[in-house]
Design a protein around this motif. Structure first.
Motif, PDB file in Angstrom:
ATOM      1  N   ASN A   1      31.255  -1.570   3.199  1.00 40.18           N
ATOM      2  CA  ASN A   1      32.417  -1.551   4.072  1.00 40.18           C
ATOM      3  C   ASN A   1      32.095  -0.985   5.456  1.00 40.18           C
ATOM      4  OD1 ASN A   1      34.102  -2.719   2.267  1.00 40.18           O
ATOM      5  ND2 ASN A   1      35.051  -0.818   1.580  1.00 40.18           N
ATOM      6  N   LEU A   2      31.136  -0.097   5.543  1.00 37.81           N
ATOM      7  CA  LEU A   2      30.781   0.511   6.825  1.00 37.81           C
ATOM      8  C   LEU A   2      29.400   0.069   7.307  1.00 37.81           C
ATOM      9  CD1 LEU A   2      32.191   4.081   6.176  1.00 37.81           C
ATOM     10  CD2 LEU A   2      33.170   2.281   7.588  1.00 37.81           C
ATOM     11  N   LEU A   3      28.929  -1.062   6.788  1.00 35.07           N
ATOM     12  CA  LEU A   3      27.626  -1.571   7.184  1.00 35.07           C
ATOM     13  C   LEU A   3      27.589  -1.972   8.658  1.00 35.07           C
ATOM     14  CD1 LEU A   3      24.826  -2.278   6.054  1.00 35.07           C
ATOM     15  CD2 LEU A   3      25.702  -4.568   5.618  1.00 35.07           C
ATOM     16  N   TYR A   4      28.729  -2.343   9.210  1.00 36.58           N
ATOM     17  CA  TYR A   4      28.782  -2.748  10.608  1.00 36.58           C
ATOM     18  C   TYR A   4      28.435  -1.607  11.557  1.00 36.58           C
ATOM     19  CZ  TYR A   4      33.287  -0.400  10.975  1.00 36.58           C
ATOM     20  OH  TYR A   4      34.280   0.531  10.981  1.00 36.58           O
ATOM     21  N   THR A   5      28.459  -0.379  11.089  1.00 38.95           N
ATOM     22  CA  THR A   5      28.136   0.745  11.977  1.00 38.95           C
ATOM     23  C   THR A   5      26.677   0.713  12.421  1.00 38.95           C
ATOM     24  OG1 THR A   5      27.688   2.211  10.104  1.00 38.95           O
ATOM     25  CG2 THR A   5      29.911   2.247  11.025  1.00 38.95           C
ATOM     26  N   TYR A   6      25.820  -0.002  11.693  1.00 42.30           N
ATOM     27  CA  TYR A   6      24.436  -0.132  12.146  1.00 42.30           C
ATOM     28  C   TYR A   6      24.322  -0.989  13.409  1.00 42.30           C
ATOM     29  CZ  TYR A   6      22.777   2.128   7.964  1.00 42.30           C
ATOM     30  OH  TYR A   6      22.531   3.050   6.985  1.00 42.30           O
ATOM     31  N   PHE A   7      25.363  -1.763  13.710  1.00 43.73           N
ATOM     32  CA  PHE A   7      25.349  -2.550  14.938  1.00 43.73           C
ATOM     33  C   PHE A   7      25.615  -1.684  16.168  1.00 43.73           C
ATOM     34  CE2 PHE A   7      26.294  -5.973  11.871  1.00 43.73           C
ATOM     35  CZ  PHE A   7      25.184  -6.749  12.136  1.00 43.73           C
ATOM     36  N   ARG A   8      25.849  -0.410  15.978  1.00 40.16           N
ATOM     37  CA  ARG A   8      26.000   0.501  17.113  1.00 40.16           C
ATOM     38  C   ARG A   8      24.706   0.595  17.907  1.00 40.16           C
ATOM     39  NH1 ARG A   8      31.178   0.405  17.337  1.00 40.16           N
ATOM     40  NH2 ARG A   8      32.227   1.514  15.701  1.00 40.16           N
ATOM     41  N   PHE A   9      23.573   0.514  17.229  1.00 40.95           N
ATOM     42  CA  PHE A   9      22.288   0.634  17.929  1.00 40.95           C
ATOM     43  C   PHE A   9      22.089  -0.494  18.941  1.00 40.95           C
ATOM     44  CE2 PHE A   9      21.580   3.490  14.419  1.00 40.95           C
ATOM     45  CZ  PHE A   9      20.888   4.528  15.024  1.00 40.95           C
ATOM     46  N   PRO A  10      22.189  -1.773  18.564  1.00 44.73           N
ATOM     47  CA  PRO A  10      22.024  -2.817  19.584  1.00 44.73           C
ATOM     48  C   PRO A  10      23.088  -2.779  20.677  1.00 44.73           C
ATOM     49  CG  PRO A  10      21.986  -3.770  17.383  1.00 44.73           C
ATOM     50  CD  PRO A  10      22.296  -2.338  17.224  1.00 44.73           C
ATOM     51  N   VAL A  11      24.302  -2.359  20.325  1.00 40.63           N
ATOM     52  CA  VAL A  11      25.357  -2.262  21.339  1.00 40.63           C
ATOM     53  C   VAL A  11      24.990  -1.204  22.366  1.00 40.63           C
ATOM     54  CG1 VAL A  11      27.757  -1.544  21.705  1.00 40.63           C
ATOM     55  CG2 VAL A  11      27.210  -3.158  19.892  1.00 40.63           C
ATOM     56  N   TYR A  12      24.539  -0.050  21.913  1.00 38.02           N
ATOM     57  CA  TYR A  12      24.154   1.002  22.854  1.00 38.02           C
ATOM     58  C   TYR A  12      22.886   0.643  23.611  1.00 38.02           C
ATOM     59  CZ  TYR A  12      27.787   4.321  21.977  1.00 38.02           C
ATOM     60  OH  TYR A  12      29.002   4.933  21.930  1.00 38.02           O
ATOM     61  N   TRP A  13      21.989  -0.112  23.002  1.00 32.72           N
ATOM     62  CA  TRP A  13      20.807  -0.572  23.724  1.00 32.72           C
ATOM     63  C   TRP A  13      21.237  -1.520  24.845  1.00 32.72           C
ATOM     64  CZ3 TRP A  13      17.762  -1.915  18.702  1.00 32.72           C
ATOM     65  CH2 TRP A  13      17.361  -0.737  18.080  1.00 32.72           C
ATOM     66  N   ALA A  14      22.211  -2.371  24.574  1.00 37.08           N
ATOM     67  CA  ALA A  14      22.715  -3.285  25.600  1.00 37.08           C
ATOM     68  C   ALA A  14      23.422  -2.517  26.714  1.00 37.08           C
ATOM     69  CB  ALA A  14      23.653  -4.313  24.980  1.00 37.08           C
ATOM     70  N   ILE A  15      24.214  -1.511  26.348  1.00 37.89           N
ATOM     71  CA  ILE A  15      24.887  -0.692  27.358  1.00 37.89           C
ATOM     72  C   ILE A  15      23.854   0.045  28.203  1.00 37.89           C
ATOM     73  CG2 ILE A  15      26.378   1.328  27.705  1.00 37.89           C
ATOM     74  CD1 ILE A  15      27.965   0.386  25.240  1.00 37.89           C
ATOM     75  N   GLY A  16      22.812   0.566  27.576  1.00 38.41           N
ATOM     76  CA  GLY A  16      21.747   1.237  28.315  1.00 38.41           C
ATOM     77  C   GLY A  16      21.008   0.289  29.234  1.00 38.41           C
ATOM     78  N   LEU A  17      20.785  -0.954  28.787  1.00 39.98           N
ATOM     79  CA  LEU A  17      20.128  -1.951  29.620  1.00 39.98           C
ATOM     80  C   LEU A  17      20.990  -2.308  30.827  1.00 39.98           C
ATOM     81  CD1 LEU A  17      17.682  -3.846  29.915  1.00 39.98           C
ATOM     82  CD2 LEU A  17      18.988  -5.523  28.622  1.00 39.98           C
ATOM     83  N   ILE A  18      22.273  -2.466  30.610  1.00 41.79           N
ATOM     84  CA  ILE A  18      23.190  -2.731  31.722  1.00 41.79           C
ATOM     85  C   ILE A  18      23.187  -1.552  32.691  1.00 41.79           C
ATOM     86  CG2 ILE A  18      25.628  -3.037  32.327  1.00 41.79           C
ATOM     87  CD1 ILE A  18      25.887  -4.636  29.682  1.00 41.79           C
ATOM     88  N   GLN A  19      23.164  -0.343  32.162  1.00 37.48           N
ATOM     89  CA  GLN A  19      23.106   0.854  32.994  1.00 37.48           C
ATOM     90  C   GLN A  19      21.819   0.866  33.822  1.00 37.48           C
ATOM     91  OE1 GLN A  19      25.584   2.960  33.187  1.00 37.48           O
ATOM     92  NE2 GLN A  19      24.623   4.478  34.470  1.00 37.48           N
TER      93      GLN A  19
END
Length: 99
Positions: free
Chosen positions: A70-88
């Protein structure tokens, strides 16, 4: 709309708002003059912020009867933050190149 809810929680949206404010506020400063701010930047977007976001999400939405999937989607936080860091990084690079 459900994909956006899955990728961004309240903590994530608050962080994005803070980043927009900091980009506006400190637009004249160059963050990568030496290696310490760069290392802090990469460590925070690479590990620290995604882990904090996962902990916040798990604490808010986990129930006693939930299974691990049910909370497996929380592992997608890593690519999301990598994308935010790349945009930054792109925003900082554009700002530095204009100077």
């Amino acid at each position: 709309m459900d994909v956006i809810k899955m990728l961004f929680g309240y903590f994530d949206l608050a962080l994005i708002i803070v980043l927009i404010f900091l980009n506006y506020r400190f637009s004249k400063l160059s963050i990568f003059n030496n290696s310490l701010p760069a290392a802090i930047f990469f460590a925070s977007f690479g590990l620290v912020l995604p882990i904090i976001s996962m902990i916040v999400e798990i604490q808010l939405y986990s129930n006693q009867g939930d299974d691990a999937y049910n909370l497996l989607y929380t592992y997608f936080r890593f690519p999301v933050y990598w994308a935010i860091g790349l945009i930054q990084l792109i925003v900082i690079g554009i700002r530095v190149n204009k100077k």
